[in-house]
Design an enzyme around this catalytic site. Structure first.
Site, PDB file in Angstrom:
ATOM      1  N   GLU A  77      -5.092   5.473  -5.092  1.00  0.00           N
ATOM      2  CA  GLU A  77      -4.261   4.221  -5.253  1.00  0.00           C
ATOM      3  C   GLU A  77      -5.274   3.220  -5.762  1.00  0.00           C
ATOM      4  O   GLU A  77      -6.552   3.321  -5.377  1.00  0.00           O
ATOM      5  CB  GLU A  77      -3.775   3.601  -3.973  1.00  0.00           C
ATOM      6  CG  GLU A  77      -2.643   2.556  -3.812  1.00  0.00           C
ATOM      7  CD  GLU A  77      -1.931   2.222  -2.620  1.00  0.00           C
ATOM      8  OE1 GLU A  77      -0.879   2.697  -2.798  1.00  0.00           O
ATOM      9  OE2 GLU A  77      -2.615   1.926  -1.652  1.00  0.00           O
ATOM     10  N   ARG A 109       7.586   0.383  -1.162  1.00  0.00           N
ATOM     11  CA  ARG A 109       8.594  -0.530  -1.798  1.00  0.00           C
ATOM     12  C   ARG A 109       9.813  -0.771  -0.634  1.00  0.00           C
ATOM     13  O   ARG A 109      10.082  -1.821  -0.433  1.00  0.00           O
ATOM     14  CB  ARG A 109       8.994  -0.117  -3.127  1.00  0.00           C
ATOM     15  CG  ARG A 109       8.001  -0.101  -4.090  1.00  0.00           C
ATOM     16  CD  ARG A 109       8.581   0.576  -5.405  1.00  0.00           C
ATOM     17  NE  ARG A 109       9.611  -0.305  -5.979  1.00  0.00           N
ATOM     18  CZ  ARG A 109       9.207  -1.274  -7.177  1.00  0.00           C
ATOM     19  NH1 ARG A 109       7.856  -1.311  -7.639  1.00  0.00           N
ATOM     20  NH2 ARG A 109      10.046  -1.965  -7.549  1.00  0.00           N
ATOM     21  N   PRO A 115       4.003  -3.816  -3.478  1.00  0.00           N
ATOM     22  CA  PRO A 115       4.280  -3.921  -4.976  1.00  0.00           C
ATOM     23  C   PRO A 115       3.584  -2.893  -5.661  1.00  0.00           C
ATOM     24  O   PRO A 115       2.636  -3.062  -6.699  1.00  0.00           O
ATOM     25  CB  PRO A 115       3.597  -5.196  -5.238  1.00  0.00           C
ATOM     26  CG  PRO A 115       2.462  -5.271  -4.439  1.00  0.00           C
ATOM     27  CD  PRO A 115       2.999  -4.635  -3.029  1.00  0.00           C
ATOM     28  N   LYS A 116       4.161  -1.548  -5.463  1.00  0.00           N
ATOM     29  CA  LYS A 116       3.654  -0.345  -5.803  1.00  0.00           C
ATOM     30  C   LYS A 116       4.292   0.121  -7.527  1.00  0.00           C
ATOM     31  O   LYS A 116       5.625   0.242  -7.371  1.00  0.00           O
ATOM     32  CB  LYS A 116       3.660   0.719  -5.144  1.00  0.00           C
ATOM     33  CG  LYS A 116       2.691   0.541  -3.813  1.00  0.00           C
ATOM     34  CD  LYS A 116       3.097   1.809  -2.738  1.00  0.00           C
ATOM     35  CE  LYS A 116       2.320   1.464  -1.643  1.00  0.00           C
ATOM     36  NZ  LYS A 116       1.238   2.294  -1.487  1.00  0.00           N
ATOM     37  N   LYS A 117       3.399   0.778  -8.235  1.00  0.00           N
ATOM     38  CA  LYS A 117       4.225   1.258  -9.529  1.00  0.00           C
ATOM     39  C   LYS A 117       3.318   2.396  -9.953  1.00  0.00           C
ATOM     40  O   LYS A 117       2.174   2.678  -9.322  1.00  0.00           O
ATOM     41  CB  LYS A 117       3.739   0.201 -10.739  1.00  0.00           C
ATOM     42  CG  LYS A 117       4.536  -1.014 -10.679  1.00  0.00           C
ATOM     43  CD  LYS A 117       4.317  -2.126 -11.808  1.00  0.00           C
ATOM     44  CE  LYS A 117       4.902  -1.662 -13.124  1.00  0.00           C
ATOM     45  NZ  LYS A 117       4.715  -2.879 -14.033  1.00  0.00           N
TER      46      LYS A 117
END
Length: 247
Positions: A77, A109, A115-117
């Site tokens: 990450e 999420r 706020p993960k993409k």
């Protein structure tokens, strides 16, 4: 399937095979490269949601390697965390995170509001250098480097930092596209076993990207860096502010 069965089984989607299991979520040998840098204070104030307050014009860019995590597997990450205060309590606000594994994206999420993409971060040792990178698709958006284990860090200070509260802005839309959930969530790291922590010279470069805008918080000066390895449990959160509640 009876409605009572649906209610009893309901945890996450899909109903019959959720994208992630129920916790607790334990991480072993979780490795961090955290580079703290000074940035534009007005840009921070424009991005940090009230009632959180910006403490100082600092950002922590974190590269995190997680080789052994309960239910989430083996992944990496990277992203930006901002030191803040919440009614006088010091903590951290997670501004953006990018990772390479679907279960922690979905779970992060849906449960907490991380706020993960999806992207391609790495953290590795190259000879005498700890190297963190973040690519969004084929485009490099961040590179961090640090001298490998040059000096032992102050373990008490590192433990204190890991014990601080963390804050997230959780947003989940309704079926008509309006916000159904818009909350400030607080969570903590628990049962932390710090295996080691080190400091050394560091550098950080950020590049502009339309969909991974980490460079919107520009690097004006690298202030410090820490490399640490720890075992810890990611605790579930609690709502500390509801943006949709009527005043």
């Amino acid at each position: 399937m009876h409605q009572d069965t649906v209610r009893g089984k309901a945890f996450a989607m899909p109903l019959i095979s959720p994208a992630y299991p129920a916790g607790p979520y334990r991480f072993r040998n979780r490795e961090y490269l955290i580079i703290t840098y000074r940035t534009d204070p007005q840009k921070l104030r424009d991005l940090v949601p009230e009632p959180l307050q910006v403490c100082e014009p600092m950002v922590k860019f974190e590269f995190i390697r997680m080789p052994d995590s309960t239910g989430f597997g083996d992944y990496t990450e990277g992203g930006q965390v901002i030191p803040v205060s919440f009614y006088g309590r010091r903590g951290s606000y997670t501004h953006c995170m990018f990772l390479d594994d679907h279960p922690p994206i979905a779970g992060g999420r849906e449960l907490w509001g991380f706020p993960k993409k999806l992207a391609s971060p790495t953290l590795r040792t190259e000879t005498d250098t700890l190297v963190g990178t973040l690519d969004y698709g084929p485009v490099r958006v961040a590179t961090g480097t640090m001298g490998y284990k040059h000096r032992a860090a102050d373990l008490a200070s590192v433990r204190a930092s890991l014990a601080e509260p963390n804050f997230l802005l959780k947003i989940i839309p309704h079926v008509d596209g309006t916000p159904r959930i818009c909350e400030l969530v607080e969570y903590h790291l628990e049962d932390v076993h710090l295996r080691g922590a080190w400091t050394g010279p560091a550098a950080l470069n950020l590049w502009s990207h339309a969909l991974a805008p980490v460079a919107e918080l520009p690097v004006l000066e690298v202030v410090s860096a820490v490399h640490l390895v720890a075992d810890l449990t990611l605790a579930l959160g609690k709502v500390v502010h509801d943006y949709l509640a009527k005043a």
